[in-house]
Scaffold this active site. Structure first.
Site, PDB file in Angstrom:
ATOM      1  N   GLU A  91       0.829  -1.203   0.000  1.00 47.93           N
ATOM      2  CA  GLU A  91       0.000   0.000   0.000  1.00 47.93           C
ATOM      3  C   GLU A  91       0.870   1.263   0.000  1.00 47.93           C
ATOM      4  O   GLU A  91       1.922   1.295   0.626  1.00 47.93           O
ATOM      5  CB  GLU A  91      -0.904   0.000   1.243  1.00 47.93           C
ATOM      6  CG  GLU A  91      -1.782  -1.243   1.315  1.00 47.93           C
ATOM      7  CD  GLU A  91      -2.814  -1.228   2.441  1.00 47.93           C
ATOM      8  OE1 GLU A  91      -3.848  -1.874   2.279  1.00 47.93           O
ATOM      9  OE2 GLU A  91      -2.597  -0.568   3.484  1.00 47.93           O
ATOM     10  N   CYS A 104       3.376   8.622   0.691  1.00 47.40           N
ATOM     11  CA  CYS A 104       3.932   7.754   1.729  1.00 47.40           C
ATOM     12  C   CYS A 104       4.132   6.378   1.109  1.00 47.40           C
ATOM     13  O   CYS A 104       3.190   5.785   0.589  1.00 47.40           O
ATOM     14  CB  CYS A 104       2.942   7.686   2.900  1.00 47.40           C
ATOM     15  SG  CYS A 104       3.447   6.526   4.183  1.00 47.40           S
ATOM     16  N   CYS A 111       6.124  -6.413   7.976  1.00 47.23           N
ATOM     17  CA  CYS A 111       7.155  -5.832   8.847  1.00 47.23           C
ATOM     18  C   CYS A 111       7.387  -6.800   9.993  1.00 47.23           C
ATOM     19  O   CYS A 111       6.460  -7.471  10.449  1.00 47.23           O
ATOM     20  CB  CYS A 111       6.650  -4.490   9.391  1.00 47.23           C
ATOM     21  SG  CYS A 111       7.836  -3.650  10.470  1.00 47.23           S
ATOM     22  N   CYS A 115       5.588  -3.710  16.517  1.00 48.33           N
ATOM     23  CA  CYS A 115       4.999  -2.648  17.353  1.00 48.33           C
ATOM     24  C   CYS A 115       3.523  -2.985  17.625  1.00 48.33           C
ATOM     25  O   CYS A 115       2.773  -3.315  16.701  1.00 48.33           O
ATOM     26  CB  CYS A 115       5.110  -1.284  16.671  1.00 48.33           C
ATOM     27  SG  CYS A 115       6.811  -0.783  16.381  1.00 48.33           S
ATOM     28  N   CYS A 118       0.494  -1.169  15.678  1.00 48.66           N
ATOM     29  CA  CYS A 118       0.612  -0.975  14.230  1.00 48.66           C
ATOM     30  C   CYS A 118       0.096  -2.173  13.441  1.00 48.66           C
ATOM     31  O   CYS A 118       0.426  -3.324  13.753  1.00 48.66           O
ATOM     32  CB  CYS A 118       2.080  -0.722  13.883  1.00 48.66           C
ATOM     33  SG  CYS A 118       2.354  -0.385  12.140  1.00 48.66           S
ATOM     34  N   CYS A 343      -1.272   6.715   9.587  1.00 49.71           N
ATOM     35  CA  CYS A 343      -0.102   6.059  10.194  1.00 49.71           C
ATOM     36  C   CYS A 343      -0.516   4.792  10.926  1.00 49.71           C
ATOM     37  O   CYS A 343      -1.433   4.804  11.742  1.00 49.71           O
ATOM     38  CB  CYS A 343       0.551   6.962  11.235  1.00 49.71           C
ATOM     39  SG  CYS A 343       1.159   8.471  10.566  1.00 49.71           S
TER      40      CYS A 343
END
Ligand code: SAH
Length: 356
Positions: A91, A104, A111, A115, A118, A343
């Protein structure tokens, strides 16, 4: 096969000269790729057919296909879902600000940093993106902006003017490709985006901050801090067990001494977790006297997590404490929250979920 878009002009020249072709051909190819944003050799119309065939045989041309586009009704932000050649979907987000268009981009498929607030880390990391795949996200969106079909206004500059490497992935966990990406996108013979308009965000891989300090890059470095002490940070960010805050601060001091570039610290405000006045005071002590900027981000919702965002009063109170201590702080707008484009809301694949 080598990703052709990741190569510098000098590297391309070396290769092309080794085929007994004139050196100037490399510059032509480089400009086709990075200035005219050609997707493959068929567009390179002023090059001999045989030479184009050789390019296609010898190099990998990264390709993205737009799988879907979601437009935010709230602020016009557009989330692009790009399918890679191995059918992974990544994305990227296009945001419109008064001063121009900002994109962005993602740096990895998934990932592995973990975290807890997230969405990008749910399901772990599948693979790194090549430099070409990072560039292609921008090139695709630039072509989208330049297409008169897609723009309602007839005035203004339809150019990507800012890039933030803050999508899915940890760019410093893919450091070499990130560096190649940076060097290509800022190349004056190519897309020519000034480093000053590029921001890279890391969850705090301190060793790579030292490596970045050695480069002559004019980008902005942003550090995802999110807590003022290691105990709290370890509760929300597993990477905090690998690098302590003091190691990160030492690396940042070194980076600033070496480059003179002001660092941004990102701090996502999670209600009742890291948004207390005590946290704000502790953060002030940590950052006092440093030439830095704090970006406060009321945490964006992620459906698998039950964190709630700090309300306006708590956010303002936090900001006021920082400012009283002489620390520059702003609150980041959550662009595209209604389409999960803000975010921490980007994820590996929405298609995969829809298909099964
Ligand atoms: N891996 C990099 C870049 C990706 S995220 C990094 O960690 O910095 C970009 C920023 O959004 C980071 O500061 C990240 O911590 C933050 N973020 C992640 N999830 C969020 C959420 N749900 N709400 C608000 N910010 C979030």
């Amino acid at each position: 096969m080598t990703d052709i878009k990741s190569l510098s002009l000098a590297e391309l020249e070396e290769k092309i000269v080794s085929w007994q072709e004139p050196k100037y051909r490399a510059k032509q190819v480089f400009e086709w790729l990075h200035k005219h944003l050609a997707g493959d050799v068929s567009e390179m119309t002023n090059l001999p057919k045989k030479f184009r065939e050789k390019l296609a045989e010898e190099f990998y041309f990264p390709k993205l296909e737009t799988a879907d586009k979601l437009v935010s009704e709230a602020d016009g932000t557009i989330k692009f879902l790009f399918r890679l050649e191995d059918s992974n979907v990544i994305e990227s987000v296009l945001m419109r600000y008064e001063h121009g268009y900002s994109v962005c981009i993602s740096s990895q498929v998934g990932c592995r940093m973990g975290c807890s607030f997230c969405a990008s880390t749910i399901g772990g990391k599948i693979r790194d993106l090549t430099a070409g795949e990072m560039l292609e996200q921008i090139y695709h969106i630039e072509k989208f902006l330049k297409d008169p079909e897609n723009t309602s206004e007839k005035k203004g500059s339809f150019r990507v003017s800012n890039v933030v490497v803050m999508g899915t992935g940890e760019p410093f966990d893919n450091f070499e490709n990130f560096c190649r990406f940076y060097e290509r996108i800022s190349d004056p013979d190519g897309f020519n985006l000034s480093g000053r308009n590029i921001t890279v965000s890391t969850c705090g891989l301190a060793d790579k901050i030292y490596d970045l300090a050695e480069k002559d890059y004019s980008l902005t470095l942003a550090i995802s801090l999110h807590a003022p002490n290691d105990i709290l940070r370890q509760q929300i960010m597993p990477v905090a067990r690998a690098f302590t805050i003091s190691q990160i601060m030492k690396a940042c001091d070194h980076y600033f001494a070496k480059t003179g570039r002001r660092i941004t610290f990102e701090y996502s405000l999670i209600n009742d977790v890291n948004d207390t006045e005590e946290c704000a005071r502790e953060l002030s002590m940590l950052l006092k006297g440093k030439n830095c900027h704090v970006n406060l981000i009321p945490v964006n919702p992620v459906k698998e997590r039950n964190y709630t965002r700090s309300d306006r009063n708590r956010t303002m109170a936090f900001k006021n404490i920082l400012e009283k201590n002489g620390i520059n702080a702003t609150i980041r707008r959550g662009m595209g929250r209604d389409i999960d484009a803000a975010c921490g809301q980007l994820r590996r694949s929405y298609y995969e979920k829809a298909d099964c």
